[in-house]
Design an enzyme around this catalytic site. Structure first.
Site, PDB file in Angstrom:
ATOM      1  N   SER A 204       0.837  -1.193   0.000  1.00  0.00           N
ATOM      2  CA  SER A 204       0.000   0.000   0.000  1.00  0.00           C
ATOM      3  C   SER A 204       0.884   1.260   0.000  1.00  0.00           C
ATOM      4  CB  SER A 204      -0.946  -0.049   1.199  1.00  0.00           C
ATOM      5  OG  SER A 204      -1.948   0.922   1.119  1.00  0.00           O
ATOM      6  N   ASP A 419      -8.785  -3.332  -6.695  1.00  0.00           N
ATOM      7  CA  ASP A 419      -8.270  -2.941  -5.387  1.00  0.00           C
ATOM      8  C   ASP A 419      -9.056  -1.727  -4.898  1.00  0.00           C
ATOM      9  OD1 ASP A 419      -6.700  -1.702  -3.294  1.00  0.00           O
ATOM     10  OD2 ASP A 419      -5.010  -2.924  -3.947  1.00  0.00           O
ATOM     11  N   HIS A 448      -7.142  -5.705  -1.295  1.00  0.00           N
ATOM     12  CA  HIS A 448      -5.943  -4.895  -1.124  1.00  0.00           C
ATOM     13  C   HIS A 448      -4.820  -5.791  -0.627  1.00  0.00           C
ATOM     14  CE1 HIS A 448      -3.858  -1.148  -0.795  1.00  0.00           C
ATOM     15  NE2 HIS A 448      -3.814  -1.110   0.524  1.00  0.00           N
TER      16      HIS A 448
END
Length: 507
Positions: A204, A419, A448
């Site tokens: 991320s 995502d 994710h």
């Protein structure tokens, strides 16, 4: 319009060959000992490093960075160190090596590397900062705005947070809590460990941090994996607006899942009916909040629970309870407040506002909200709204780092097609910026995170094959959809997966 960014990169020849192994580092200056009580483990070691607060004044004020090590299980096979960042900004990193190992990482990875974690500057055990936020301010995402006036109201709330940060005891430190400075801290960690190069796994926001490090210190990178890729501008106004795009991409996966289980949860017999239930609940809670959940909290809580398919049952239970005028499961629609939450949130705000200059005009956000409410109606009215950076007291101290295709070809990007937090568009942007330095593996999967053992075996296999064997695809690669394997998780893996999910639900 994209900002023109400053970049200072060493000229490094492009190569597609694996970097030679180096099993023995030079002398380390790190003294390992026991970890803090909240992350204590018999096999995890910790240490503190002093680094400059302001790297322009290396002999000036110092701050402390807490690092952790899960040592290689086989000294003869040890390649080097694998440094982690689990996201955020502001994510806790000290325990992450142990969490990742407990997810079921192959023994070959644990033999090849010392796994290195760290709390980034400003977070928890690393000179923590605070904006003295009230409990209701800890969810930083703005409220969903239905009209221009609600944008004005959000601006006032954002201004209050920015003013609290500026008045806090941490105010002199906050301008230095940036991605570029955290990347410099990473190089201090590398040097202290006595390593010529570091391998890296970023998830991320950690993908942006890793990409910045690879741009600032290309010669010090070994094997770099960026999982769930943030765009090349970092966490700025463009990136937070992409949350709306990501939700529209991901929600059909949940709608299909819930429709199949209509007899259990009663959310709709078809995906279209599930989508209608979302709108029904959001509208009802806009008018009459219940159980501490208003329409905005419902929208953003739903978004955060689409990050992992593992969380779909909890999300369905929350909807079912709200439909029946009952309290949703604790923590489902609202993140729990934990001890280090203040430092995590203050760090997040500082990085968002210190990396990039944000628009200051309320009319800009009113226009953005109107556009995203139409394009991404589920949460676009929130994520395009006014964030504290619109009222931040200081301008960034330096321009953001620009990615470049000049440097070693050693980046592997892995990305789900659907995502909810870092949609495919950001990964494609980063892939283009790095050119032949990078390869992109896209996975026909929602959620994710790709490089977790219980997800797509093709995507996870690409990560492990690169970390262990140094093998990347010759060209960008596509991984087809697979049946989800989460039902086969052990109790330890379920616990570790839960920790990862909590880390990822940042807003």
């Amino acid at each position: 319009m994209r900002k023109q960014l400053l970049v200072v990169l060493a000229a490094v020849a492009l190569t597609t060959t694996a970097v030679p192994a180096y099993a023995t580092p030079s002398k380390s200056s790190v003294t390992w000992g026991a970890c803090p009580a909240d992350v204590a483990s018999p096999i995890l070691q910790c240490a503190s490093l002093e680094v400059p607060l302001d790297y322009r004044q290396p002999d000036g004020k110092k701050i402390s960075i807490e690092i952790s090590r899960l040592p290689s299980t086989d000294a003869a096979k040890r390649r080097g160190v694998l440094l982690f960042n689990p996201g955020g900004p502001g994510g806790l990193g000290l325990a992450f090596p142990l969490t990742w190992a407990r997810l079921g990482v192959p023994s070959s990875v644990l033999a090849e590397y010392d796994l290195i974690g760290f709390d980034p500057r400003g977070v928890d055990h690393s000179s923590p900062v605070s904006c003295d936020l009230k409990p209701e301010q800890l969810s930083l995402a703005p409220k969903y705005a239905h009209d221009r006036e609600e944008v004005v109201q959000a601006s006032e709330s954002a201004k209050q947070i920015a003013q609290q940060c500026a008045a806090s005891a941490s105010a002199p430190i906050l301008p230095y809590i940036t991605t570029a400075n955290t990347a410099r801290d990473m190089d201090q960690i590398r040097a202290a460990l006595g390593e010529q190069k570091i391998s890296y796994f970023g998830l991320s926001y950690g993908t942006y941090l890793g990409a910045v490090y690879a741009s600032m210190f290309p010669d010090q990178t070994d094997r770099v994996v960026l999982d769930s890729v943030v765009g090349s501008t970092g966490v700025d106004v463009t990136t937070v607006r992409r949350f709306g795009e990501g939700m529209q991409d991901r929600f059909p996966d949940f709608a299909k899942w819930a429709a199949i289980r209509h007899s259990i949860y009663g959310l709709g017999a078809t995906p279209a009916e599930v989508a209608a239930t979302f709108s029904k609940l959001a509208d009802r809670l806009d008018e009459q909040p219940a159980w501490g959940v208003d329409g905005s909290t419902f929208r953003l809580g739903t978004h955060s629970l689409t990050y992992q398919t593992l969380a779909f049952p909890v999300l369905a239970q929350a909807w079912q309870a709200l439909l029946n005028n009952q309290a949703p499961p604790a923590g489902s629609m609202r993140l729990p407040v934990t001890g280090p939450e203040q430092s995590q949130r203050a760090t997040m705000i500082s990085v968002l506002c210190g990396d990039n200059a944000w628009p200051r005009s309320i009319s800009t956000y009113q226009r953005n909200v109107a556009e995203d409410r139409a394009a991404y109606p589920m949460i676009g009215g929130a994520t395009a709204n006014v964030w504290p950076c619109a009222h931040w007291a200081a301008q960034p101290l330096e321009p953001p780092v620009q990615f470049s295709d000049q440097g070693p070809s050693n980046l592997l990007l892995v990305q789900n097609l659907r995502d909810p937090a870092t949609p495919l568009s950001g990964a494609l942007e980063t892939r283009e910026a790095f050119g032949d330095r990078a390869r992109l593996v896209t996975v026909d999967q929602g959620g994710h995170g790709v490089g977790l053992p219980y997800l797509n075996s093709c995507g996870f296999g690409a990560v492990i094959n690169y970390l262990v064997n140094g093998t990347r695809p010759d060209t960008d690669k596509y991984c087809g959809a697979e049946a989800n394997a989460t039902r086969s998780l052990t109790a330890q893996q379920q616990q570790a997966a839960g920790k990862v999910m909590d880390q990822l639900r940042r807003f």
